[in-house]
Design a protein around this motif. Structure first.
Motif, PDB file in Angstrom:
ATOM      1  N   LEU A 116      -7.254  -2.121  -2.108  1.00  0.00           N
ATOM      2  CA  LEU A 116      -6.357  -2.382  -2.708  1.00  0.00           C
ATOM      3  C   LEU A 116      -6.304  -2.484  -4.456  1.00  0.00           C
ATOM      4  O   LEU A 116      -5.830  -1.718  -4.476  1.00  0.00           O
ATOM      5  N   ALA A 117      -7.870  -2.870  -4.676  1.00  0.00           N
ATOM      6  CA  ALA A 117      -7.620  -2.521  -5.752  1.00  0.00           C
ATOM      7  C   ALA A 117      -8.133  -1.015  -6.916  1.00  0.00           C
ATOM      8  O   ALA A 117      -7.743  -1.118  -7.243  1.00  0.00           O
ATOM      9  N   GLY A 118      -8.696  -0.719  -5.539  1.00  0.00           N
ATOM     10  CA  GLY A 118      -8.485   1.094  -6.298  1.00  0.00           C
ATOM     11  C   GLY A 118      -7.733   1.592  -6.190  1.00  0.00           C
ATOM     12  O   GLY A 118      -7.358   2.519  -7.282  1.00  0.00           O
ATOM     13  N   GLU A 119      -6.379   1.513  -5.207  1.00  0.00           N
ATOM     14  CA  GLU A 119      -4.945   1.671  -5.052  1.00  0.00           C
ATOM     15  C   GLU A 119      -4.391   1.521  -6.248  1.00  0.00           C
ATOM     16  O   GLU A 119      -3.643   2.414  -7.034  1.00  0.00           O
ATOM     17  N   ALA A 120      -4.561  -0.162  -6.527  1.00  0.00           N
ATOM     18  CA  ALA A 120      -3.891  -0.179  -7.912  1.00  0.00           C
ATOM     19  C   ALA A 120      -4.590   0.958  -9.598  1.00  0.00           C
ATOM     20  O   ALA A 120      -4.013   0.615  -9.998  1.00  0.00           O
ATOM     21  N   ALA A 121      -5.782  -0.137  -9.562  1.00  0.00           N
ATOM     22  CA  ALA A 121      -6.244   0.956 -10.228  1.00  0.00           C
ATOM     23  C   ALA A 121      -5.768   2.639 -10.963  1.00  0.00           C
ATOM     24  O   ALA A 121      -5.668   2.662 -11.837  1.00  0.00           O
ATOM     25  N   ALA A 122      -6.018   3.898  -9.447  1.00  0.00           N
ATOM     26  CA  ALA A 122      -4.373   4.777  -9.743  1.00  0.00           C
ATOM     27  C   ALA A 122      -4.215   4.712 -10.279  1.00  0.00           C
ATOM     28  O   ALA A 122      -3.443   5.602 -10.571  1.00  0.00           O
ATOM     29  N   PHE A 154       0.702  -1.164  -0.632  1.00  0.00           N
ATOM     30  CA  PHE A 154      -0.073  -0.423  -0.193  1.00  0.00           C
ATOM     31  C   PHE A 154       0.806   1.000   0.466  1.00  0.00           C
ATOM     32  O   PHE A 154       0.475   1.921  -0.503  1.00  0.00           O
ATOM     33  N   ASP A 155       2.472   1.344   0.706  1.00  0.00           N
ATOM     34  CA  ASP A 155       2.561   2.728   1.289  1.00  0.00           C
ATOM     35  C   ASP A 155       3.472   2.464  -0.907  1.00  0.00           C
ATOM     36  O   ASP A 155       3.704   3.998  -0.864  1.00  0.00           O
ATOM     37  N   TRP A 156       3.840   1.835  -1.111  1.00  0.00           N
ATOM     38  CA  TRP A 156       4.638   1.182  -2.291  1.00  0.00           C
ATOM     39  C   TRP A 156       3.769   2.603  -2.941  1.00  0.00           C
ATOM     40  O   TRP A 156       3.886   3.205  -4.424  1.00  0.00           O
ATOM     41  N   LEU A 157       2.502   1.559  -3.601  1.00  0.00           N
ATOM     42  CA  LEU A 157       1.184   2.204  -4.392  1.00  0.00           C
ATOM     43  C   LEU A 157       1.029   3.710  -4.138  1.00  0.00           C
ATOM     44  O   LEU A 157       1.028   4.350  -5.310  1.00  0.00           O
ATOM     45  N   ARG A 158       1.671   3.635  -3.207  1.00  0.00           N
ATOM     46  CA  ARG A 158       0.820   5.349  -2.933  1.00  0.00           C
ATOM     47  C   ARG A 158       1.619   6.494  -3.437  1.00  0.00           C
ATOM     48  O   ARG A 158       1.733   7.121  -4.174  1.00  0.00           O
ATOM     49  N   ARG A 159       3.124   5.993  -3.064  1.00  0.00           N
ATOM     50  CA  ARG A 159       4.726   6.285  -3.909  1.00  0.00           C
ATOM     51  C   ARG A 159       4.362   6.422  -5.098  1.00  0.00           C
ATOM     52  O   ARG A 159       5.153   7.504  -5.435  1.00  0.00           O
ATOM     53  N   LEU A 160       4.548   5.279  -5.850  1.00  0.00           N
ATOM     54  CA  LEU A 160       4.359   5.337  -6.947  1.00  0.00           C
ATOM     55  C   LEU A 160       3.417   6.288  -7.726  1.00  0.00           C
ATOM     56  O   LEU A 160       3.488   6.694  -8.866  1.00  0.00           O
TER      57      LEU A 160
END
Length: 224
Positions: free
Chosen positions: A157-163, A117-123
């Motif tokens: 999780l899917a929402g964070e990835a979809a972004a 989750f941290d990495w998804l937001r950083r990316l």
């Protein structure tokens, strides 16, 4: 006793070997037979990795919960530029060893250690976008964030990835939670995509294949 039955300390056939290399579709992977239940690759996901390898190369691939980077290896062989994320440095190093077996470059910046989750937001903040995102989370896990439960948290999780998807990007959503039906996974992934502002389109389902007849524990769906 049950744990010993699932992962006996000694081989049931042949001599004990700390490491072996085996082929999956002609691709070599490193296995450690004595490493408890996590010996290096989950065999039931072989059709999913084959699907990734068969895709036309389309830029960037993000492999979340990478484990030993099976999806990453297959994606790289397909022509993607891949980033792998996992909370364990040990399995990421194992993944780099798998890359090396196929003669693939394995720069450290493509193996991201830490909370997904941290990495998804950083990316996302960096402005990085991906043409394919693979999500293969555990059913249950503890971290500094608290307790992760797939049946409760997959939509977020899917929402964070979809972004992080490009406009034409696709999401491969995987779960090995036997209690999550195909319909439930669809609801959660669709909800996550909607939360990210995407009009999610279901494309196809994948499963463990003929080696696991009747198995329903592993579900995978491709969404755009």
């Amino acid at each position: 006793m049950q744990r010993e039955w699932l992962s006996p300390p000694e081989p049931v056939w042949g001599e004990a070997r700390p490491e072996i290399v085996a082929l999956e579709g002609g691709v070599p992977f490193l296995f450690r037979p004595g490493a408890d239940l996590s010996i290096g690759l989950f065999a039931d996901a072989r059709p999913l990795r084959a699907w990734v390898r068969e895709q036309e190369p389309a830029g960037q691939l993000l492999n979340a919960f990478a484990y030993t980077c099976g999806f990453g290896v297959m994606g790289t062989l397909a022509g993607y530029q891949v980033k792998n994320i996992d909370l364990s440095r040990k399995v990421l190093a194992w993944g780099q060893a798998n890359y090396a077996l196929s003669g693939l470059a394995d720069p450290d910046q493509d193996f991201l250690y830490g909370d997904v989750f941290d990495w998804l937001r950083r990316l996302k903040k960096r402005g990085e976008r991906f043409d394919l995102v693979v999500l293969d989370p555990p059913s249950f896990a503890r971290s500094q964030r608290g307790v992760w439960r797939a049946e409760r948290d997959y939509a977020a999780l899917a929402g964070e990835a979809a972004a992080l998807l490009t406009p034409q990007g696709r999401l491969l959503a995987v779960t090995n939670h036997a209690g999550i039906s195909a319909a439930a996974l669809s609801r959660m992934v669709g909800s996550g995509l909607a939360a990210a502002g995407r009009q999610g389109q279901f494309q196809l389902s994948l499963g463990p294949g003929p080696d696991w007849p009747g198995a329903t524990h592993l579900r995978a769906q491709v969404w755009s």
